[in-house]
Scaffold this motif. Structure first.
Motif, PDB file in Angstrom:
ATOM      1  N   MET A 139       0.836  -1.184   0.000  1.00  0.00           N
ATOM      2  CA  MET A 139       0.000   0.000   0.000  1.00  0.00           C
ATOM      3  C   MET A 139       0.884   1.253   0.000  1.00  0.00           C
ATOM      4  SD  MET A 139      -2.778   1.094   2.850  1.00  0.00           S
ATOM      5  CE  MET A 139      -4.213   1.930   2.284  1.00  0.00           C
ATOM      6  N   THR A 140       0.500   2.238  -0.753  1.00  0.00           N
ATOM      7  CA  THR A 140       1.209   3.501  -0.856  1.00  0.00           C
ATOM      8  C   THR A 140       1.166   4.250   0.475  1.00  0.00           C
ATOM      9  OG1 THR A 140       0.509   3.669  -3.157  1.00  0.00           O
ATOM     10  CG2 THR A 140       1.235   5.695  -2.108  1.00  0.00           C
ATOM     11  N   ASP A 141       2.261   4.904   0.838  1.00  0.00           N
ATOM     12  CA  ASP A 141       2.241   5.795   1.995  1.00  0.00           C
ATOM     13  C   ASP A 141       1.522   7.062   1.549  1.00  0.00           C
ATOM     14  OD1 ASP A 141       2.615   7.476   4.127  1.00  0.00           O
ATOM     15  OD2 ASP A 141       4.765   7.100   4.301  1.00  0.00           O
ATOM     16  N   ILE A 142       0.240   7.121   1.822  1.00  0.00           N
ATOM     17  CA  ILE A 142      -0.622   8.185   1.322  1.00  0.00           C
ATOM     18  C   ILE A 142      -0.141   9.556   1.782  1.00  0.00           C
ATOM     19  CG2 ILE A 142      -2.966   9.117   1.386  1.00  0.00           C
ATOM     20  CD1 ILE A 142      -3.892   6.173   1.763  1.00  0.00           C
ATOM     21  N   LYS A 143       0.129   9.684   3.066  1.00  0.00           N
ATOM     22  CA  LYS A 143       0.552  10.983   3.599  1.00  0.00           C
ATOM     23  C   LYS A 143       1.816  11.490   2.914  1.00  0.00           C
ATOM     24  CE  LYS A 143      -1.324  10.634   8.262  1.00  0.00           C
ATOM     25  NZ  LYS A 143      -0.978  10.703   9.693  1.00  0.00           N
ATOM     26  N   ALA A 144       2.816  10.633   2.816  1.00  0.00           N
ATOM     27  CA  ALA A 144       4.083  11.038   2.202  1.00  0.00           C
ATOM     28  C   ALA A 144       3.905  11.384   0.726  1.00  0.00           C
ATOM     29  CB  ALA A 144       5.125   9.944   2.368  1.00  0.00           C
ATOM     30  N   ALA A 145       3.128  10.602   0.010  1.00  0.00           N
ATOM     31  CA  ALA A 145       2.916  10.852  -1.418  1.00  0.00           C
ATOM     32  C   ALA A 145       2.228  12.197  -1.649  1.00  0.00           C
ATOM     33  CB  ALA A 145       2.093   9.723  -2.033  1.00  0.00           C
ATOM     34  N   ILE A 146       1.229  12.514  -0.831  1.00  0.00           N
ATOM     35  CA  ILE A 146       0.524  13.789  -0.988  1.00  0.00           C
ATOM     36  C   ILE A 146       1.415  14.955  -0.579  1.00  0.00           C
ATOM     37  CG2 ILE A 146      -1.420  15.161  -0.144  1.00  0.00           C
ATOM     38  CD1 ILE A 146      -3.043  12.530  -0.071  1.00  0.00           C
ATOM     39  N   ARG A 147       2.135  14.818   0.521  1.00  0.00           N
ATOM     40  CA  ARG A 147       3.058  15.883   0.937  1.00  0.00           C
ATOM     41  C   ARG A 147       4.090  16.169  -0.157  1.00  0.00           C
ATOM     42  NH1 ARG A 147       3.531  13.150   6.251  1.00  0.00           N
ATOM     43  NH2 ARG A 147       1.951  14.116   7.540  1.00  0.00           N
ATOM     44  N   ASP A 148       4.669  15.120  -0.712  1.00  0.00           N
ATOM     45  CA  ASP A 148       5.658  15.291  -1.782  1.00  0.00           C
ATOM     46  C   ASP A 148       5.059  16.015  -2.982  1.00  0.00           C
ATOM     47  OD1 ASP A 148       7.544  14.015  -0.223  1.00  0.00           O
ATOM     48  OD2 ASP A 148       7.439  12.111  -1.332  1.00  0.00           O
ATOM     49  N   ALA A 149       3.843  15.644  -3.348  1.00  0.00           N
ATOM     50  CA  ALA A 149       3.197  16.263  -4.510  1.00  0.00           C
ATOM     51  C   ALA A 149       2.928  17.747  -4.281  1.00  0.00           C
ATOM     52  CB  ALA A 149       1.892  15.532  -4.825  1.00  0.00           C
ATOM     53  N   VAL A 203      -1.907  16.195   6.310  1.00  0.00           N
ATOM     54  CA  VAL A 203      -2.721  15.170   5.669  1.00  0.00           C
ATOM     55  C   VAL A 203      -3.199  14.239   6.780  1.00  0.00           C
ATOM     56  CG1 VAL A 203      -2.775  13.285   3.997  1.00  0.00           C
ATOM     57  CG2 VAL A 203      -1.341  15.291   3.570  1.00  0.00           C
ATOM     58  N   ALA A 204      -4.501  14.044   6.869  1.00  0.00           N
ATOM     59  CA  ALA A 204      -5.051  13.154   7.882  1.00  0.00           C
ATOM     60  C   ALA A 204      -5.676  11.946   7.196  1.00  0.00           C
ATOM     61  CB  ALA A 204      -6.104  13.878   8.714  1.00  0.00           C
ATOM     62  N   VAL A 205      -5.361  10.767   7.706  1.00  0.00           N
ATOM     63  CA  VAL A 205      -5.929   9.531   7.171  1.00  0.00           C
ATOM     64  C   VAL A 205      -6.588   8.772   8.309  1.00  0.00           C
ATOM     65  CG1 VAL A 205      -5.448   7.356   5.985  1.00  0.00           C
ATOM     66  CG2 VAL A 205      -4.109   9.397   5.419  1.00  0.00           C
ATOM     67  N   ASN A 206      -7.864   8.462   8.140  1.00  0.00           N
ATOM     68  CA  ASN A 206      -8.617   7.676   9.102  1.00  0.00           C
ATOM     69  C   ASN A 206      -9.259   6.535   8.340  1.00  0.00           C
ATOM     70  OD1 ASN A 206     -10.132   6.618  11.143  1.00  0.00           O
ATOM     71  ND2 ASN A 206     -11.385   8.441  11.469  1.00  0.00           N
ATOM     72  N   ARG A 207      -8.677   5.373   8.510  1.00  0.00           N
ATOM     73  CA  ARG A 207      -9.046   4.206   7.715  1.00  0.00           C
ATOM     74  C   ARG A 207      -8.836   4.535   6.253  1.00  0.00           C
ATOM     75  NH1 ARG A 207     -14.195   2.679  11.347  1.00  0.00           N
ATOM     76  NH2 ARG A 207     -13.013   2.263  13.220  1.00  0.00           N
ATOM     77  N   ARG A 208      -9.863   4.644   5.475  1.00  0.00           N
ATOM     78  CA  ARG A 208      -9.698   4.965   4.045  1.00  0.00           C
ATOM     79  C   ARG A 208     -10.200   6.373   3.705  1.00  0.00           C
ATOM     80  NH1 ARG A 208      -7.525   1.366   1.250  1.00  0.00           N
ATOM     81  NH2 ARG A 208      -7.577  -0.823   1.766  1.00  0.00           N
ATOM     82  N   HIS A 209     -10.507   7.150   4.719  1.00  0.00           N
ATOM     83  CA  HIS A 209     -10.927   8.532   4.498  1.00  0.00           C
ATOM     84  C   HIS A 209      -9.717   9.445   4.659  1.00  0.00           C
ATOM     85  CE1 HIS A 209     -12.820  12.448   5.412  1.00  0.00           C
ATOM     86  NE2 HIS A 209     -13.607  12.045   4.446  1.00  0.00           N
ATOM     87  N   VAL A 210      -9.468  10.269   3.636  1.00  0.00           N
ATOM     88  CA  VAL A 210      -8.297  11.146   3.621  1.00  0.00           C
ATOM     89  C   VAL A 210      -8.786  12.586   3.590  1.00  0.00           C
ATOM     90  CG1 VAL A 210      -6.162  11.731   2.408  1.00  0.00           C
ATOM     91  CG2 VAL A 210      -7.027   9.378   2.335  1.00  0.00           C
ATOM     92  N   ARG A 211      -8.118  13.435   4.376  1.00  0.00           N
ATOM     93  CA  ARG A 211      -8.457  14.856   4.465  1.00  0.00           C
ATOM     94  C   ARG A 211      -7.191  15.658   4.195  1.00  0.00           C
ATOM     95  NH1 ARG A 211     -11.882  18.564   7.098  1.00  0.00           N
ATOM     96  NH2 ARG A 211     -10.718  20.077   8.332  1.00  0.00           N
ATOM     97  N   VAL A 212      -7.266  16.556   3.203  1.00  0.00           N
ATOM     98  CA  VAL A 212      -6.104  17.333   2.772  1.00  0.00           C
ATOM     99  C   VAL A 212      -6.456  18.827   2.818  1.00  0.00           C
ATOM    100  CG1 VAL A 212      -4.421  17.685   0.927  1.00  0.00           C
ATOM    101  CG2 VAL A 212      -5.466  15.427   1.232  1.00  0.00           C
ATOM    102  N   PRO A 213      -6.109  19.530   3.917  1.00  0.00           N
ATOM    103  CA  PRO A 213      -6.381  20.968   3.989  1.00  0.00           C
ATOM    104  C   PRO A 213      -5.222  21.807   3.471  1.00  0.00           C
ATOM    105  CG  PRO A 213      -5.818  20.124   6.162  1.00  0.00           C
ATOM    106  CD  PRO A 213      -5.758  18.963   5.199  1.00  0.00           C
ATOM    107  N   VAL A 214      -5.546  22.873   2.750  1.00  0.00           N
ATOM    108  CA  VAL A 214      -4.553  23.863   2.332  1.00  0.00           C
ATOM    109  C   VAL A 214      -5.005  25.221   2.855  1.00  0.00           C
ATOM    110  CG1 VAL A 214      -3.797  22.598   0.274  1.00  0.00           C
ATOM    111  CG2 VAL A 214      -5.633  24.255   0.076  1.00  0.00           C
ATOM    112  N   ARG A 215      -4.051  26.105   3.115  1.00  0.00           N
ATOM    113  CA  ARG A 215      -4.372  27.389   3.736  1.00  0.00           C
ATOM    114  C   ARG A 215      -5.059  28.378   2.791  1.00  0.00           C
ATOM    115  NH1 ARG A 215      -0.058  26.100   7.105  1.00  0.00           N
ATOM    116  NH2 ARG A 215      -0.716  26.214   9.273  1.00  0.00           N
ATOM    117  N   GLN A 216      -4.982  28.173   1.508  1.00  0.00           N
ATOM    118  CA  GLN A 216      -5.569  29.125   0.562  1.00  0.00           C
ATOM    119  C   GLN A 216      -7.085  28.962   0.512  1.00  0.00           C
ATOM    120  OE1 GLN A 216      -2.846  27.410   0.120  1.00  0.00           O
ATOM    121  NE2 GLN A 216      -1.296  28.685  -0.798  1.00  0.00           N
ATOM    122  N   GLU A 217      -7.793  30.015   0.880  1.00  0.00           N
ATOM    123  CA  GLU A 217      -9.248  30.006   0.753  1.00  0.00           C
ATOM    124  C   GLU A 217      -9.598  30.168  -0.719  1.00  0.00           C
ATOM    125  OE1 GLU A 217     -13.156  32.376   2.459  1.00  0.00           O
ATOM    126  OE2 GLU A 217     -11.165  33.142   2.884  1.00  0.00           O
ATOM    127  N   GLY A 218     -10.572  29.429  -1.173  1.00  0.00           N
ATOM    128  CA  GLY A 218     -10.998  29.535  -2.556  1.00  0.00           C
ATOM    129  C   GLY A 218     -10.041  28.930  -3.558  1.00  0.00           C
TER     130      GLY A 218
END
Length: 82
Positions: free
Chosen positions: A1-11, A22-37
């Motif tokens: 399985m891919t290290d989801i957090k590391a792959a998204i951070r790198d991208a 990057v937050a991962v809870n089971r198969r639910h992933v949450r990716v917040p960025v500071r830019q509104e809109g």
């Protein structure tokens, strides 16, 4: 399985978006960025490039307060498929 957090951070290191965490809870992933809109299609494209387009299901993009800060940002949430 891919290290989801590391792959998204790198991208996101090579984009103009300020990734919070990057937050991962089971198969639910949450990716917040500071830019509104932030452009939802651009955010999704960064994540798809990191994980593969087939890895994302039920993608949602929202604008919300980020991690107890005064900052309002854009959050991409999705279910991850292997």
């Amino acid at each position: 399985m891919t290290d989801i957090k590391a792959a998204i951070r790198d991208a996101f290191e090579h984009t103009e978006y300020d990734l919070v965490d990057v937050a991962v809870n089971r198969r639910h992933v949450r990716v917040p960025v500071r830019q509104e809109g932030a452009d939802p299609d651009a955010l999704r494209a960064v994540i798809e490039e990191a994980l593969g387009a087939d890895a994302l299901a039920a993608v949602t993009v929202t604008t919300e307060r980020i991690a107890g800060e005064d900052t309002v940002g854009t959050v991409v949430s999705f279910r991850y498929r292997d």
